[in-house]
Design a protein around this motif. Sequence first.
Motif, mmCIF file in Angstrom:
data_model
loop_
_atom_site.group_PDB
_atom_site.id
_atom_site.type_symbol
_atom_site.label_atom_id
_atom_site.label_comp_id
_atom_site.label_asym_id
_atom_site.label_seq_id
_atom_site.Cartn_x
_atom_site.Cartn_y
_atom_site.Cartn_z
ATOM 1 N N ALA A 210 -1.903 -10.811 20.779
ATOM 2 C CA ALA A 210 -2.382 -9.542 20.008
ATOM 3 C C ALA A 210 -1.255 -8.831 18.969
ATOM 4 O O ALA A 210 -0.133 -8.895 19.327
ATOM 5 C CB ALA A 210 -2.976 -8.273 20.807
ATOM 6 N N ILE A 211 -1.849 -8.006 17.970
ATOM 7 C CA ILE A 211 -0.876 -7.535 17.003
ATOM 8 C C ILE A 211 -1.346 -5.933 17.054
ATOM 9 O O ILE A 211 -2.552 -5.910 16.964
ATOM 10 C CB ILE A 211 -0.971 -8.003 15.777
ATOM 11 C CG1 ILE A 211 0.022 -7.425 14.661
ATOM 12 C CG2 ILE A 211 -2.148 -8.378 15.020
ATOM 13 C CD1 ILE A 211 0.200 -7.967 13.156
ATOM 14 N N GLY A 212 -0.380 -5.368 16.854
ATOM 15 C CA GLY A 212 -0.598 -3.688 16.703
ATOM 16 C C GLY A 212 0.118 -2.983 15.615
ATOM 17 O O GLY A 212 1.252 -3.485 15.455
ATOM 18 N N VAL A 213 -0.490 -2.551 14.666
ATOM 19 C CA VAL A 213 0.356 -1.664 13.606
ATOM 20 C C VAL A 213 -0.096 -0.177 13.817
ATOM 21 O O VAL A 213 -1.241 0.228 13.815
ATOM 22 C CB VAL A 213 -0.297 -2.357 12.214
ATOM 23 C CG1 VAL A 213 0.488 -1.619 11.286
ATOM 24 C CG2 VAL A 213 -0.216 -3.725 12.291
ATOM 25 N N GLY A 214 0.986 0.554 13.562
ATOM 26 C CA GLY A 214 1.063 2.001 13.746
ATOM 27 C C GLY A 214 1.694 2.427 12.517
ATOM 28 O O GLY A 214 2.751 1.955 11.978
ATOM 29 N N ALA B 106 0.928 -1.188 -0.089
ATOM 30 C CA ALA B 106 0.117 -0.008 -0.025
ATOM 31 C C ALA B 106 0.862 1.152 0.032
ATOM 32 O O ALA B 106 0.342 2.275 -0.041
ATOM 33 C CB ALA B 106 -0.952 -0.149 1.375
ATOM 34 N N GLY B 107 2.160 1.189 -0.120
ATOM 35 C CA GLY B 107 3.136 2.332 0.090
ATOM 36 C C GLY B 107 3.160 2.942 1.392
ATOM 37 O O GLY B 107 3.404 4.060 1.400
ATOM 38 N N VAL B 108 2.919 2.040 2.526
ATOM 39 C CA VAL B 108 2.827 2.915 3.806
ATOM 40 C C VAL B 108 3.793 2.328 4.682
ATOM 41 O O VAL B 108 4.344 0.873 4.562
ATOM 42 C CB VAL B 108 1.407 2.598 4.526
ATOM 43 C CG1 VAL B 108 1.346 2.923 5.886
ATOM 44 C CG2 VAL B 108 0.274 3.159 3.529
ATOM 45 N N THR B 109 4.737 3.083 5.397
ATOM 46 C CA THR B 109 5.763 2.463 6.433
ATOM 47 C C THR B 109 5.182 2.478 7.841
ATOM 48 O O THR B 109 4.478 3.391 8.089
ATOM 49 C CB THR B 109 7.004 3.569 6.466
ATOM 50 O OG1 THR B 109 6.647 4.817 6.721
ATOM 51 C CG2 THR B 109 7.682 3.427 5.005
ATOM 52 N N VAL B 110 5.386 1.393 8.476
ATOM 53 C CA VAL B 110 4.481 1.215 9.668
ATOM 54 C C VAL B 110 5.592 0.580 10.717
ATOM 55 O O VAL B 110 6.800 0.166 10.473
ATOM 56 C CB VAL B 110 3.563 0.123 9.355
ATOM 57 C CG1 VAL B 110 2.470 0.731 8.500
ATOM 58 C CG2 VAL B 110 3.907 -1.265 8.899
ATOM 59 N N SER B 111 5.096 0.545 12.014
ATOM 60 C CA SER B 111 5.693 -0.298 13.007
ATOM 61 C C SER B 111 4.526 -1.213 13.409
ATOM 62 O O SER B 111 3.462 -0.972 13.114
ATOM 63 C CB SER B 111 5.891 0.674 14.280
ATOM 64 O OG SER B 111 7.228 1.481 13.985
ATOM 65 N N VAL B 112 4.983 -2.605 13.749
ATOM 66 C CA VAL B 112 4.158 -3.494 13.912
ATOM 67 C C VAL B 112 4.798 -4.277 15.426
ATOM 68 O O VAL B 112 6.128 -4.504 15.525
ATOM 69 C CB VAL B 112 4.392 -4.750 13.234
ATOM 70 C CG1 VAL B 112 3.381 -5.807 13.411
ATOM 71 C CG2 VAL B 112 4.009 -4.197 11.461
ATOM 72 N N THR B 113 3.961 -4.333 16.271
ATOM 73 C CA THR B 113 4.243 -5.132 17.599
ATOM 74 C C THR B 113 3.370 -6.352 17.854
ATOM 75 O O THR B 113 2.305 -6.309 17.489
ATOM 76 C CB THR B 113 3.781 -4.185 18.823
ATOM 77 O OG1 THR B 113 4.611 -2.883 18.609
ATOM 78 C CG2 THR B 113 4.194 -4.703 20.172
ATOM 79 N N VAL B 114 3.818 -7.333 18.391
ATOM 80 C CA VAL B 114 3.005 -8.423 18.729
ATOM 81 C C VAL B 114 3.601 -8.822 20.134
ATOM 82 O O VAL B 114 4.618 -9.065 20.604
ATOM 83 C CB VAL B 114 3.608 -9.673 17.732
ATOM 84 C CG1 VAL B 114 3.030 -11.016 18.228
ATOM 85 C CG2 VAL B 114 3.364 -9.329 16.285
ATOM 86 N N LEU B 115 2.384 -9.095 20.880
ATOM 87 C CA LEU B 115 2.460 -9.270 22.123
ATOM 88 C C LEU B 115 1.901 -10.721 22.282
ATOM 89 O O LEU B 115 1.109 -11.141 21.876
ATOM 90 C CB LEU B 115 1.658 -8.327 23.038
ATOM 91 C CG LEU B 115 2.073 -6.987 22.907
ATOM 92 C CD1 LEU B 115 1.034 -6.074 23.818
ATOM 93 C CD2 LEU B 115 3.297 -6.689 23.561
ATOM 94 N N ASP B 116 2.499 -11.472 23.496
ATOM 95 C CA ASP B 116 2.053 -12.848 23.801
ATOM 96 C C ASP B 116 0.673 -12.500 24.945
ATOM 97 O O ASP B 116 0.272 -11.480 25.186
ATOM 98 C CB ASP B 116 2.910 -13.639 24.524
ATOM 99 C CG ASP B 116 3.401 -13.090 25.827
ATOM 100 O OD1 ASP B 116 2.878 -12.287 26.472
ATOM 101 O OD2 ASP B 116 4.440 -13.673 26.309
#
Length: 140
Positions: free
Chosen positions: A116-120, A28-38
């Motif tokens: 959980a996953i989080g994207v920003g 999509a042409g977007v730069t992101v940060s991704v976090t995965v928590l247990d």
Amino acid sequence: MSTTPLTPLTTADAETLISAARNSAEAAGVTVSVTVLDAGGHLLAFRRDDRAVLISGETSTRKAYTALQLDAPTADLVDLVKPDGPFHTLTTALDRPLLFIAGGVPVHRDGRLVGAIGVGGGAPDQDDSFARAALAELSR
């Protein structure tokens, strides 16, 4: 209650989620940060694209934490914290802040919460779609 042993979210699972979310964002042409928590809220994996805005690291983590704690996608919770919503004080009620912006999604295995996953970094609806694409990849 189920007596089937729960298979926890693994670091391999977390890497799959990170890669899939980043691939979706890149397409999509977007730069992101991704976090995965247990399931305990502990960091399993984190990745910030080189050009992603710095705050995206914090937002991705808070989105994942919020989705985990409330066992719901953050996109589904946005209206609940508006001034007339039933959870309007929840954003400041806890020691660790929750973030009610789309982009956080709980991860379930065999119907049970495992993380959980989080994207920003993108617009909220983009972040949500990247997180959901990652879940779809994990369930393959």
